[in-house]
Each structure stands twice: as C-alpha cells, then as structure tokens.
Write a protein that holds these residues in place. Structure first.
Motif, PDB file in Angstrom:
ATOM      1  N   ILE A  85     -14.698  14.530  11.272  1.00 49.85           N
ATOM      2  CA  ILE A  85     -13.595  14.189  10.367  1.00 49.85           C
ATOM      3  C   ILE A  85     -13.732  12.731   9.907  1.00 49.85           C
ATOM      4  O   ILE A  85     -14.509  11.962  10.474  1.00 49.85           O
ATOM      5  CB  ILE A  85     -12.221  14.415  11.038  1.00 49.85           C
ATOM      6  CG1 ILE A  85     -12.086  13.509  12.268  1.00 49.85           C
ATOM      7  CG2 ILE A  85     -12.012  15.871  11.406  1.00 49.85           C
ATOM      8  CD1 ILE A  85     -10.681  13.237  12.651  1.00 49.85           C
ATOM      9  N   PHE A  86     -12.980  12.360   8.880  1.00 48.86           N
ATOM     10  CA  PHE A  86     -12.988  10.983   8.379  1.00 48.86           C
ATOM     11  C   PHE A  86     -11.872  10.226   9.089  1.00 48.86           C
ATOM     12  O   PHE A  86     -10.696  10.417   8.772  1.00 48.86           O
ATOM     13  CB  PHE A  86     -12.798  10.965   6.858  1.00 48.86           C
ATOM     14  CG  PHE A  86     -13.861  11.751   6.133  1.00 48.86           C
ATOM     15  CD1 PHE A  86     -15.143  11.226   5.979  1.00 48.86           C
ATOM     16  CD2 PHE A  86     -13.591  13.013   5.627  1.00 48.86           C
ATOM     17  CE1 PHE A  86     -16.135  11.958   5.325  1.00 48.86           C
ATOM     18  CE2 PHE A  86     -14.574  13.751   4.972  1.00 48.86           C
ATOM     19  CZ  PHE A  86     -15.847  13.222   4.824  1.00 48.86           C
ATOM     20  N   PRO A  87     -12.208   9.355  10.066  1.00 47.58           N
ATOM     21  CA  PRO A  87     -11.180   8.781  10.938  1.00 47.58           C
ATOM     22  C   PRO A  87     -10.176   7.880  10.225  1.00 47.58           C
ATOM     23  O   PRO A  87      -9.022   7.796  10.630  1.00 47.58           O
ATOM     24  CB  PRO A  87     -11.988   7.991  11.980  1.00 47.58           C
ATOM     25  CG  PRO A  87     -13.336   7.790  11.386  1.00 47.58           C
ATOM     26  CD  PRO A  87     -13.566   8.933  10.458  1.00 47.58           C
ATOM     27  N   GLY A  88     -10.596   7.218   9.140  1.00 47.12           N
ATOM     28  CA  GLY A  88      -9.691   6.298   8.446  1.00 47.12           C
ATOM     29  C   GLY A  88      -8.800   6.976   7.420  1.00 47.12           C
ATOM     30  O   GLY A  88      -7.889   6.353   6.873  1.00 47.12           O
ATOM     31  N   MET A  89      -9.055   8.250   7.158  1.00 51.40           N
ATOM     32  CA  MET A  89      -8.259   8.987   6.170  1.00 51.40           C
ATOM     33  C   MET A  89      -7.138   9.745   6.857  1.00 51.40           C
ATOM     34  O   MET A  89      -7.267  10.138   8.025  1.00 51.40           O
ATOM     35  CB  MET A  89      -9.140  10.000   5.424  1.00 51.40           C
ATOM     36  CG  MET A  89     -10.130   9.402   4.477  1.00 51.40           C
ATOM     37  SD  MET A  89     -10.969  10.759   3.608  1.00 51.40           S
ATOM     38  CE  MET A  89     -12.002   9.839   2.492  1.00 51.40           C
ATOM     39  N   SER A  90      -6.066   9.973   6.116  1.00 52.57           N
ATOM     40  CA  SER A  90      -4.954  10.754   6.666  1.00 52.57           C
ATOM     41  C   SER A  90      -5.360  12.226   6.787  1.00 52.57           C
ATOM     42  O   SER A  90      -6.378  12.650   6.227  1.00 52.57           O
ATOM     43  CB  SER A  90      -3.729  10.641   5.744  1.00 52.57           C
ATOM     44  OG  SER A  90      -3.968  11.346   4.539  1.00 52.57           O
ATOM     45  N   VAL A  91      -4.536  12.977   7.495  1.00 56.58           N
ATOM     46  CA  VAL A  91      -4.764  14.417   7.641  1.00 56.58           C
ATOM     47  C   VAL A  91      -4.860  15.065   6.260  1.00 56.58           C
ATOM     48  O   VAL A  91      -5.793  15.822   5.972  1.00 56.58           O
ATOM     49  CB  VAL A  91      -3.629  15.062   8.469  1.00 56.58           C
ATOM     50  CG1 VAL A  91      -3.629  16.581   8.340  1.00 56.58           C
ATOM     51  CG2 VAL A  91      -3.763  14.659   9.941  1.00 56.58           C
ATOM     52  N   ARG A  92      -3.922  14.747   5.398  1.00 56.89           N
ATOM     53  CA  ARG A  92      -3.917  15.351   4.058  1.00 56.89           C
ATOM     54  C   ARG A  92      -5.175  14.979   3.273  1.00 56.89           C
ATOM     55  O   ARG A  92      -5.783  15.821   2.606  1.00 56.89           O
ATOM     56  CB  ARG A  92      -2.656  14.924   3.292  1.00 56.89           C
ATOM     57  CG  ARG A  92      -2.488  15.719   2.003  1.00 56.89           C
ATOM     58  CD  ARG A  92      -1.305  15.250   1.178  1.00 56.89           C
ATOM     59  NE  ARG A  92      -1.188  16.070  -0.020  1.00 56.89           N
ATOM     60  CZ  ARG A  92      -0.413  17.120  -0.133  1.00 56.89           C
ATOM     61  NH1 ARG A  92       0.360  17.485   0.871  1.00 56.89           N
ATOM     62  NH2 ARG A  92      -0.369  17.803  -1.258  1.00 56.89           N
ATOM     63  N   GLU A  93      -5.580  13.702   3.349  1.00 60.66           N
ATOM     64  CA  GLU A  93      -6.781  13.257   2.633  1.00 60.66           C
ATOM     65  C   GLU A  93      -8.032  13.960   3.161  1.00 60.66           C
ATOM     66  O   GLU A  93      -8.909  14.354   2.385  1.00 60.66           O
ATOM     67  CB  GLU A  93      -6.940  11.744   2.746  1.00 60.66           C
ATOM     68  CG  GLU A  93      -5.933  10.957   1.919  1.00 60.66           C
ATOM     69  CD  GLU A  93      -5.858   9.481   2.306  1.00 60.66           C
ATOM     70  OE1 GLU A  93      -5.342   8.704   1.487  1.00 60.66           O
ATOM     71  OE2 GLU A  93      -6.303   9.103   3.416  1.00 60.66           O
ATOM     72  N   ASN A  94      -8.109  14.127   4.482  1.00 67.60           N
ATOM     73  CA  ASN A  94      -9.227  14.871   5.069  1.00 67.60           C
ATOM     74  C   ASN A  94      -9.277  16.296   4.515  1.00 67.60           C
ATOM     75  O   ASN A  94     -10.346  16.784   4.143  1.00 67.60           O
ATOM     76  CB  ASN A  94      -9.085  14.927   6.595  1.00 67.60           C
ATOM     77  CG  ASN A  94      -9.870  13.848   7.314  1.00 67.60           C
ATOM     78  OD1 ASN A  94     -11.077  13.964   7.541  1.00 67.60           O
ATOM     79  ND2 ASN A  94      -9.182  12.775   7.671  1.00 67.60           N
ATOM     80  N   LEU A  95      -8.117  16.935   4.466  1.00 65.03           N
ATOM     81  CA  LEU A  95      -8.069  18.313   3.958  1.00 65.03           C
ATOM     82  C   LEU A  95      -8.470  18.362   2.485  1.00 65.03           C
ATOM     83  O   LEU A  95      -9.218  19.251   2.061  1.00 65.03           O
ATOM     84  CB  LEU A  95      -6.665  18.905   4.155  1.00 65.03           C
ATOM     85  CG  LEU A  95      -6.261  19.165   5.614  1.00 65.03           C
ATOM     86  CD1 LEU A  95      -4.798  19.583   5.692  1.00 65.03           C
ATOM     87  CD2 LEU A  95      -7.150  20.227   6.270  1.00 65.03           C
ATOM     88  N   GLU A  96      -8.005  17.395   1.718  1.00 69.27           N
ATOM     89  CA  GLU A  96      -8.329  17.398   0.286  1.00 69.27           C
ATOM     90  C   GLU A  96      -9.821  17.158   0.053  1.00 69.27           C
ATOM     91  O   GLU A  96     -10.381  17.636  -0.929  1.00 69.27           O
ATOM     92  CB  GLU A  96      -7.466  16.377  -0.448  1.00 69.27           C
ATOM     93  CG  GLU A  96      -5.979  16.732  -0.333  1.00 69.27           C
ATOM     94  CD  GLU A  96      -5.159  16.405  -1.573  1.00 69.27           C
ATOM     95  OE1 GLU A  96      -5.522  15.448  -2.265  1.00 69.27           O
ATOM     96  OE2 GLU A  96      -4.164  17.122  -1.819  1.00 69.27           O
TER      97      GLU A  96
END
Length: 236
Positions: free
Chosen positions: A88-99
C-alpha cells in the motif's frame, strides 16, 4: 476458460523458478496454489500479472494471448493483483489508496459505485477513510490491498498470501470476504501458505514443489489427501 498457463518456465537470472507449469482457472472459480516457501507460488502470480517475463510457454486470458503483454495493459484487460506484503502507499489516505486502484478508469459514477462496494465488504476501511495507510494495523492494510485491487473491477483477482502475518480471527474474516467477493462474480486465483483455509474455500487447487505442479484436484480432495495433510496441514 478464463486463464490458462501452458508449459510456463520462468527464471531469475540463472535460477529457474518455474519448470514448465500448466494450469487453468475457469470463470467463477476460486483456485488455490499451495506449497512451501520457495515453491514458485508468488513467481506464478508475477508471471500472470506481467511483473516477470516468462522464459517459455504461454499465458492466455479471456481468449487472448497475454504472454508478452505489459502489466498495466493486463490490468485494463481485467487482471488485478493484491501483492504479497500488501504494497500500500503509506503516505496516502485509505480513500486515495483505493482510488489509485482505479487509475485505468475514467467513469466517475462507476468508480464511486465500486468504492461503495469495497466499503461494504470492508466497513473498517469506511471508518478509516481519511487515515493514512501507513498508520493502520496489518489486518487493515491487507483489507486495503484487496480493496485497491478490486477497484480496477477485475475479471480475475490475484491474491498473494492474503493471510500472512494476521491474527487467527482476522484470517477467518479475510477468507470469508474472499468467498463473498467470488460470490459477487469475481474469479480468484489465490496463493496461500495457510493450506487449511485455502483448500476449504477453493473449488480447485494445485500443489507446487520447487517450481513444478505435483498434485491437482478439488479443494476437498486435496484437503483429505494424506500426502497433502502430512506436508502442509500439520497432520499425519
């Protein structure tokens, strides 16, 4: 037939990791690959997703030869992977990761619909929508990795060690969700060291040893196979 590997060999430098393996995945199935560490399970996944080139053999998906197709084009065709180690992208939010999982898509209403589907499968992600991925627990990160892979709306979902490092209660939960994803219409190819959980959910399974397929059968057949029990299920 949705996926077919025919006589696929793959090497890392001079080390041959897969020795001419052949397997199939039919639409609507959960197919599991089980085996010890270093057996070639994750390498098989990388061959299917296009992250490693094959030495010889062919891979066809949904009626098309994808052996030499770039990984990003395979995503567009309908192959999506939740990698070992989550990624996962640790610096991104959950929503940003999903997008990020929907980066190949342009239809906003459809993307929003799939976001809601993921939040329905994983209510914890909805609760943590604005939280950065790197601050979540291992189980939550695994949910996020699977959710992100679903955001490309794949025909075939590749799951590489989804239960790794999780508490027993969470392992049960993750596997129940995998079954639910499959029942919603997504075909699943699953690599898993927890053979008990994988075989009890899979329609069919293959056993890999040192880059070769040594057994295949239904999940139930392999679950009750004495040799498989002895080697992978911790019972004689």
């Amino acid at each position: 037939m949705l996926l077919e590997l025919k006589d696929v060999s793959l090497a890392y430098g001079r080390i041959v990791a897969l020795h001419g393996i052949s397997l199939t995945v039919d639409e609507g199935e959960i197919v599991a690959l089980i085996g010890a560490n270093g057996a070639g399970k994750s390498t098989t996944m990388r061959a299917v997703s296009g992250l490693r080139p094959v030495l010889k053999g062919s891979i066809s998906f949904d009626g098309q030869d994808i052996t030499k197709m770039r990984a990003d084009l395979r995503v567009i065709r309908g192959v999506s992977q939740s990698p070992e180690g989550r990624g996962i992208f640790p610096g991104m939010s959950v929503r940003e990761n999903l997008e990020m999982g929907a980066y190949t898509r342009r239809n906003r209403p459809e993307i929003d619909k799939d976001l809601e589907r993921v939040f329905g499968l994983f209510p914890r992600l909805k609760e943590r929508e604005k939280q950065s991925g790197g601050t979540m627990s291992g189980g939550e990160q695994q949910m996020l990795a699977v959710g992100r892979a679903l955001m490309s709306r794949p025909k075939l979902l590749l799951l590489d060690e989804p239960s790794m490092g999780l508490a027993p209660m969470l392992i049960q939960q993750i596997f129940d969700i995998i079954v639910e994803i499959n029942q919603q219409g997504t075909t699943v190819l699953l690599v898993e060291q927890n053979a008990q959980q994988a075989l009890s959910r899979a329609h069919r399974a293959y056993v890999l040893e040192t880059g070769r397929i040594v057994k295949e059968g239904t999940g139930a057949e392999l679950l009750h196979d004495p040799a498989v029990k002895d080697a992978y299920l911790g019972v004689a």
